[in-house]
Design a protein around this motif. Structure first.
Motif, PDB file in Angstrom:
ATOM      1  N   PRO A   9       4.869   5.912  -9.813  1.00  0.00           N
ATOM      2  CA  PRO A   9       4.168   6.344  -8.595  1.00  0.00           C
ATOM      3  C   PRO A   9       4.982   7.467  -7.953  1.00  0.00           C
ATOM      4  CG  PRO A   9       4.553   3.958  -8.574  1.00  0.00           C
ATOM      5  CD  PRO A   9       5.342   4.525  -9.717  1.00  0.00           C
ATOM      6  N   TYR A  11       6.519   8.468  -4.614  1.00  0.00           N
ATOM      7  CA  TYR A  11       6.829   7.634  -3.442  1.00  0.00           C
ATOM      8  C   TYR A  11       6.679   8.420  -2.149  1.00  0.00           C
ATOM      9  CZ  TYR A  11       8.698   4.958  -7.301  1.00  0.00           C
ATOM     10  OH  TYR A  11       8.825   4.300  -8.491  1.00  0.00           O
ATOM     11  N   GLY A  20      13.011  -1.406  -4.586  1.00  0.00           N
ATOM     12  CA  GLY A  20      11.650  -1.524  -5.115  1.00  0.00           C
ATOM     13  C   GLY A  20      11.258  -0.244  -5.840  1.00  0.00           C
ATOM     14  N   HIS A  21      11.543   0.897  -5.219  1.00  0.00           N
ATOM     15  CA  HIS A  21      11.251   2.188  -5.858  1.00  0.00           C
ATOM     16  C   HIS A  21      12.099   2.346  -7.125  1.00  0.00           C
ATOM     17  CE1 HIS A  21      10.648   3.211  -1.401  1.00  0.00           C
ATOM     18  NE2 HIS A  21       9.445   3.071  -1.911  1.00  0.00           N
ATOM     19  N   ASP A  49       5.329  11.782  -2.656  1.00  0.00           N
ATOM     20  CA  ASP A  49       4.027  11.910  -2.018  1.00  0.00           C
ATOM     21  C   ASP A  49       4.314  12.367  -0.582  1.00  0.00           C
ATOM     22  OD1 ASP A  49       1.384  11.593  -1.427  1.00  0.00           O
ATOM     23  OD2 ASP A  49       1.282   9.452  -1.893  1.00  0.00           O
ATOM     24  N   ASN A 230      -1.592  14.224  -8.948  1.00  0.00           N
ATOM     25  CA  ASN A 230      -0.285  14.748  -9.370  1.00  0.00           C
ATOM     26  C   ASN A 230      -0.042  14.562 -10.868  1.00  0.00           C
ATOM     27  OD1 ASN A 230       2.299  12.939 -10.091  1.00  0.00           O
ATOM     28  ND2 ASN A 230       0.914  11.681  -8.875  1.00  0.00           N
ATOM     29  N   TYR A 231      -0.555  13.456 -11.405  1.00  0.00           N
ATOM     30  CA  TYR A 231      -0.326  13.162 -12.832  1.00  0.00           C
ATOM     31  C   TYR A 231      -0.950  14.248 -13.718  1.00  0.00           C
ATOM     32  CZ  TYR A 231       0.451   8.477 -10.813  1.00  0.00           C
ATOM     33  OH  TYR A 231       0.891   7.418 -10.065  1.00  0.00           O
ATOM     34  N   ILE A 248       3.179   1.191 -12.309  1.00  0.00           N
ATOM     35  CA  ILE A 248       3.026   1.074 -10.848  1.00  0.00           C
ATOM     36  C   ILE A 248       3.383  -0.344 -10.405  1.00  0.00           C
ATOM     37  CG2 ILE A 248       1.186   2.799 -10.639  1.00  0.00           C
ATOM     38  CD1 ILE A 248      -0.823   0.445 -10.597  1.00  0.00           C
ATOM     39  N   GLY A 249       3.514  -0.524  -9.092  1.00  0.00           N
ATOM     40  CA  GLY A 249       3.624  -1.865  -8.532  1.00  0.00           C
ATOM     41  C   GLY A 249       2.214  -2.390  -8.287  1.00  0.00           C
ATOM     42  N   ASP A 251       0.775  -3.389  -5.783  1.00  0.00           N
ATOM     43  CA  ASP A 251       0.157  -3.019  -4.503  1.00  0.00           C
ATOM     44  C   ASP A 251      -0.798  -1.838  -4.614  1.00  0.00           C
ATOM     45  OD1 ASP A 251       2.467  -1.544  -5.198  1.00  0.00           O
ATOM     46  OD2 ASP A 251       2.787  -0.886  -3.132  1.00  0.00           O
ATOM     47  N   ILE A 252      -0.636  -1.029  -5.661  1.00  0.00           N
ATOM     48  CA  ILE A 252      -1.442   0.192  -5.705  1.00  0.00           C
ATOM     49  C   ILE A 252      -2.356   0.220  -6.934  1.00  0.00           C
ATOM     50  CG2 ILE A 252       0.114   1.536  -4.244  1.00  0.00           C
ATOM     51  CD1 ILE A 252       1.388   2.754  -6.661  1.00  0.00           C
ATOM     52  N   HIS A 256      -5.234   3.100  -8.710  1.00  0.00           N
ATOM     53  CA  HIS A 256      -4.986   3.592 -10.066  1.00  0.00           C
ATOM     54  C   HIS A 256      -6.030   3.136 -11.077  1.00  0.00           C
ATOM     55  CE1 HIS A 256      -1.089   4.731  -8.438  1.00  0.00           C
ATOM     56  NE2 HIS A 256      -0.985   5.535  -9.481  1.00  0.00           N
ATOM     57  N   HIS A 278       3.512  -3.973 -12.173  1.00  0.00           N
ATOM     58  CA  HIS A 278       4.559  -5.013 -12.160  1.00  0.00           C
ATOM     59  C   HIS A 278       4.568  -5.753 -10.820  1.00  0.00           C
ATOM     60  CE1 HIS A 278       7.120  -2.745  -9.462  1.00  0.00           C
ATOM     61  NE2 HIS A 278       6.999  -1.689 -10.230  1.00  0.00           N
ATOM     62  N   GLY A 279       5.401  -6.798 -10.787  1.00  0.00           N
ATOM     63  CA  GLY A 279       5.501  -7.616  -9.576  1.00  0.00           C
ATOM     64  C   GLY A 279       6.471  -7.022  -8.574  1.00  0.00           C
ATOM     65  N   PHE A 280       6.689  -7.740  -7.497  1.00  0.00           N
ATOM     66  CA  PHE A 280       7.511  -7.243  -6.403  1.00  0.00           C
ATOM     67  C   PHE A 280       8.825  -7.993  -6.271  1.00  0.00           C
ATOM     68  CE2 PHE A 280       5.647  -4.440  -2.981  1.00  0.00           C
ATOM     69  CZ  PHE A 280       4.991  -3.659  -3.909  1.00  0.00           C
TER      70      PHE A 280
HETATM   71  N1  MSP Z   1       2.620   7.153  -2.353  1.00  0.00           N
HETATM   72  C1  MSP Z   1       2.025   5.977  -2.885  1.00  0.00           C
HETATM   73  C2  MSP Z   1       1.888   6.069  -4.390  1.00  0.00           C
HETATM   74  C3  MSP Z   1       1.029   7.207  -4.876  1.00  0.00           C
HETATM   75  S1  MSP Z   1       0.972   7.270  -6.600  1.00  0.00           S
HETATM   76  C4  MSP Z   1      -0.177   8.410  -6.955  1.00  0.00           C
HETATM   77  C5  MSP Z   1       2.902   4.769  -2.543  1.00  0.00           C
HETATM   78  N2  MSP Z   1       4.170   5.024  -2.291  1.00  0.00           N
HETATM   79  S2  MSP Z   1       5.275   3.908  -1.910  1.00  0.00           S
HETATM   80  O1  MSP Z   1       6.453   4.665  -1.517  1.00  0.00           O
HETATM   81  O2  MSP Z   1       4.760   2.986  -0.970  1.00  0.00           O
HETATM   82  O3  MSP Z   1       5.636   3.209  -3.238  1.00  0.00           O
HETATM   83  C6  MSP Z   1       4.934   2.098  -3.742  1.00  0.00           C
HETATM   84  C7  MSP Z   1       5.585   1.686  -5.044  1.00  0.00           C
HETATM   85  O4  MSP Z   1       6.983   1.408  -4.844  1.00  0.00           O
HETATM   86  C8  MSP Z   1       5.056   0.388  -5.635  1.00  0.00           C
HETATM   87  O5  MSP Z   1       3.877   0.538  -6.354  1.00  0.00           O
HETATM   88  C9  MSP Z   1       6.199  -0.008  -6.510  1.00  0.00           C
HETATM   89  O6  MSP Z   1       6.210   0.829  -7.636  1.00  0.00           O
HETATM   90  C10 MSP Z   1       7.397   0.346  -5.651  1.00  0.00           C
HETATM   91  N3  MSP Z   1       7.767  -0.764  -4.756  1.00  0.00           N
HETATM   92  C11 MSP Z   1       7.767  -0.733  -3.391  1.00  0.00           C
HETATM   93  N4  MSP Z   1       8.247  -1.925  -2.930  1.00  0.00           N
HETATM   94  C12 MSP Z   1       8.557  -2.730  -3.960  1.00  0.00           C
HETATM   95  C13 MSP Z   1       9.119  -4.012  -4.095  1.00  0.00           C
HETATM   96  N5  MSP Z   1       9.461  -4.733  -3.058  1.00  0.00           N
HETATM   97  N6  MSP Z   1       9.307  -4.491  -5.351  1.00  0.00           N
HETATM   98  C14 MSP Z   1       8.980  -3.755  -6.460  1.00  0.00           C
HETATM   99  N7  MSP Z   1       8.453  -2.542  -6.363  1.00  0.00           N
HETATM  100  C15 MSP Z   1       8.188  -2.013  -5.143  1.00  0.00           C
HETATM  101  O7  MSP Z   1       2.385   3.679  -2.560  1.00  0.00           O
END
Ligand code: MSP
Length: 479
Positions: A9, A11, A20-21, A49, A230-231, A248-249, A251-252, A256, A278-280
């Motif tokens: 993703p 971020y 998490g990121h 992002d 962007n991809y 991706i996580g 949440d999104i 996707h 994946h999970g969190f």
């Molecule tokens: N900007 C959007 C993504 C756009 S992609 C075209 C976004 N950004 S975010 O900064 O909120 O990042 C979300 C992503 O961060 C999740 O999908 C995951 O990959 C990662 N994570 C954020 N918190 C997390 C945890 N607590 N655990 C694992 N991954 C986590 O959404």
């Protein structure tokens, strides 16, 4: 041949990166390194992002204009990825000129093909998520993830005719033309699709920090819509499109697995091959968030365990598809067990025993080659399925085999040809297991191979002559 194209993703740059990121990004890097090690050309796209109301708000809190603010925060992401040894091919920013122009072209295409209409949107908007929330997702009007109220919103917007893609999406997902993994996530998406789709708002009149719509510059593009593009901005001109994997996580997933494929179908573009959600990481069972004050940064992790171990621990602590709790003491135990007492100890025992023994040609007796190539096949299968948890389990099995063999044969009690034969087997096993650990811990692999006199990418059962030096202590035990 089209390269194997992996994306993370992009971020939000309203704040610095947390683990998490780092989790998603390290996973993508490990996979890409695994592919490259197998001789494939693999490309990794990462990025940030940078548009939208949430970033504009963060900038204004810091008394900065948005561009000035994102330019500062992006350094923190680049720095974290450099420290974590992320071997990306492009770091894309949605403020990059090529992205802005690709996003505009894409939107114009959607418009020209009749997939965009104008209407009034009324709903409740959560700034933290940058999305509209349904009343069921809120608790007394408050977003449970951000502990802030979702705000009433009514505005003239442009809409994308998402509802037209329901059947087609069900088809491509059910047939695995677009693979969604783990399977529970696929079922979740198909379930949602069967409930029906509504058209979605894709523009904002009230947000100025964004890409103007090419067919009506008084609106900016809704941040999620341009973010997904962007991809394609990177993949299309490089010949890498379609993506082989969007990592991706969970949440999104909706954006996707539903919105993005529909946008691609609308412009007759190829769909990504696979999406893995994946999970969190949770902290003490709670979501990691700034509001709760429990955010852990990649730097904290690195300070405690070092870069190499941090990468390994992030991916080996719990299965990739599910949630897992981050616990410092459990991580330290795992560090000691798998790395200090496991890989580190095995390498140190062997190099100490073999230093100065000349004429050992890399390889092993057929019985070991058989065991290790069986384990290697399993490892490869797990890695290809992104099952990093089990793949690291295989590496630990290899360590156990090696330890057992050493304890049985006690090469320190042997002499001459018999000693050499045992050491050769041990070294063959070491090279095989370090090869498997390489995508997780690239510098460690280079160091170990270097101390055996091998160059990068050596075939574990190849015929190189080893020149062994005593290696440094790879993973000092944590007290
Ligand atoms: N900007 C959007 C993504 C756009 S992609 C075209 C976004 N950004 S975010 O900064 O909120 O990042 C979300 C992503 O961060 C999740 O999908 C995951 O990959 C990662 N994570 C954020 N918190 C997390 C945890 N607590 N655990 C694992 N991954 C986590 O959404």
């Amino acid at each position: 041949m089209k390269p194997f194209f992996v994306t993370t993703p992009i971020y939000y740059v309203n704040d610095l990166p947390h683990i998490g990121h780092a989790y998603t990004t390290v996973a993508a890097d490990v996979l890409v390194r695994f592919k490259r090690q197998s001789g494939e050309t693999a490309l990794l796209l990462v990025g940030t992002d940078e548009h939208g109301a949430k970033i504009a708000e963060a900038a204004s809190i810091h008394n900065k204009n948005p561009k000035e603010y994102v330019d500062e925060i992006v350094v923190g992401f680049k720095d974290a990825w450099e420290k974590l040894e992320i071997a990306y091919d492009r770091f894309i920013r949605t403020t990059d000129p090529d992205h802005e122009s690709t996003a505009k072209d894409f939107l114009q295409k959607l418009f020209d093909r009749g997939y965009i209409t104008k209407g009034i949107y009324e709903g409740l908007y959560c700034l933290g998520h940058e999305k509209f929330m349904s009343p069921e997702e809120l608790v007394n009007g408050i977003c449970p993830d951000h502990a802030k109220p979702a705000l009433p919103y009514k505005e003239e917007n442009y809409f994308f005719k998402l509802s037209q893609f329901e059947k087609k999406l069900i088809n491509v997902i059910e047939s695995n033309e677009l693979e969604i993994r783990p399977l529970e996530r696929k079922n979740e998406v198909v379930g949602k699709l069967r409930q029906g789709l509504e058209d979605i708002s894709i523009s904002r009149k009230s947000v100025s920090w964004g890409i103007p719509l090419p067919f009506d510059p008084s609106h900016t593009c809704y941040v999620w819509i341009e973010a997904l593009i962007n991809y394609y901005t990177y993949g299309q001109p490089t010949g890498a499109w379609p993506a082989d994997l969007h990592l991706i996580g969970k949440d999104i997933l909706w954006f996707h697995a539903i919105v993005w494929p529909a946008m691609l179908l609308a412009v007759d573009e190829d769909l990504p091959k696979k999406i893995f959600a994946h999970g969190f990481f949770t902290i003490g069972g709670q979501k990691m968030s700034k509001t709760l004050g429990n955010v852990i940064t990649p730097h904290q992790l690195i300070e405690t365990f070092g870069v190499e171990a941090s990468r390994y621990l992030l991916l080996s602590s719990f299965p990739f598809g599910v949630d897992g709790d981050f616990d410092w003491s459990r991580m330290a135990e795992k560090y000691n067990a798998d790395l200090a007492n496991g890989i580190g100890n095995a390498v140190s025992r062997i190099t100490t025993l073999a230093v100065g023994v000349n004429g050992i040609i890399l390889g092993a007796d057929p019985e070991f080659e058989k065991v290790f190539s069986g384990l290697h096949t399993k490892y490869r299968a797990y890695m290809s399925e992104l099952d990093f948890f089990r793949a690291t389990g295989i590496i630990q099995e290899m360590v156990k085999h090696l330890d057992q063999y050493l304890n049985e044969k006690k090469p320190w009690t042997l002499e001459g040809g018999e000693k050499k034969k045992v050491l050769r087997n041990c070294l063959g096993m070491t090279v095989a297991l370090i090869g498997c650990a390489g995508p997780f811990m690239p510098k460690t692999a280079d160091t170990v191979f270097g101390s055996l006199g091998l160059t990068k990418g050596t075939n574990p059962w190849g015929a190189a002559e080893l020149k062994i030096e005593r290696g440094a202590n790879l993973f000092p035990r944590l007290g």
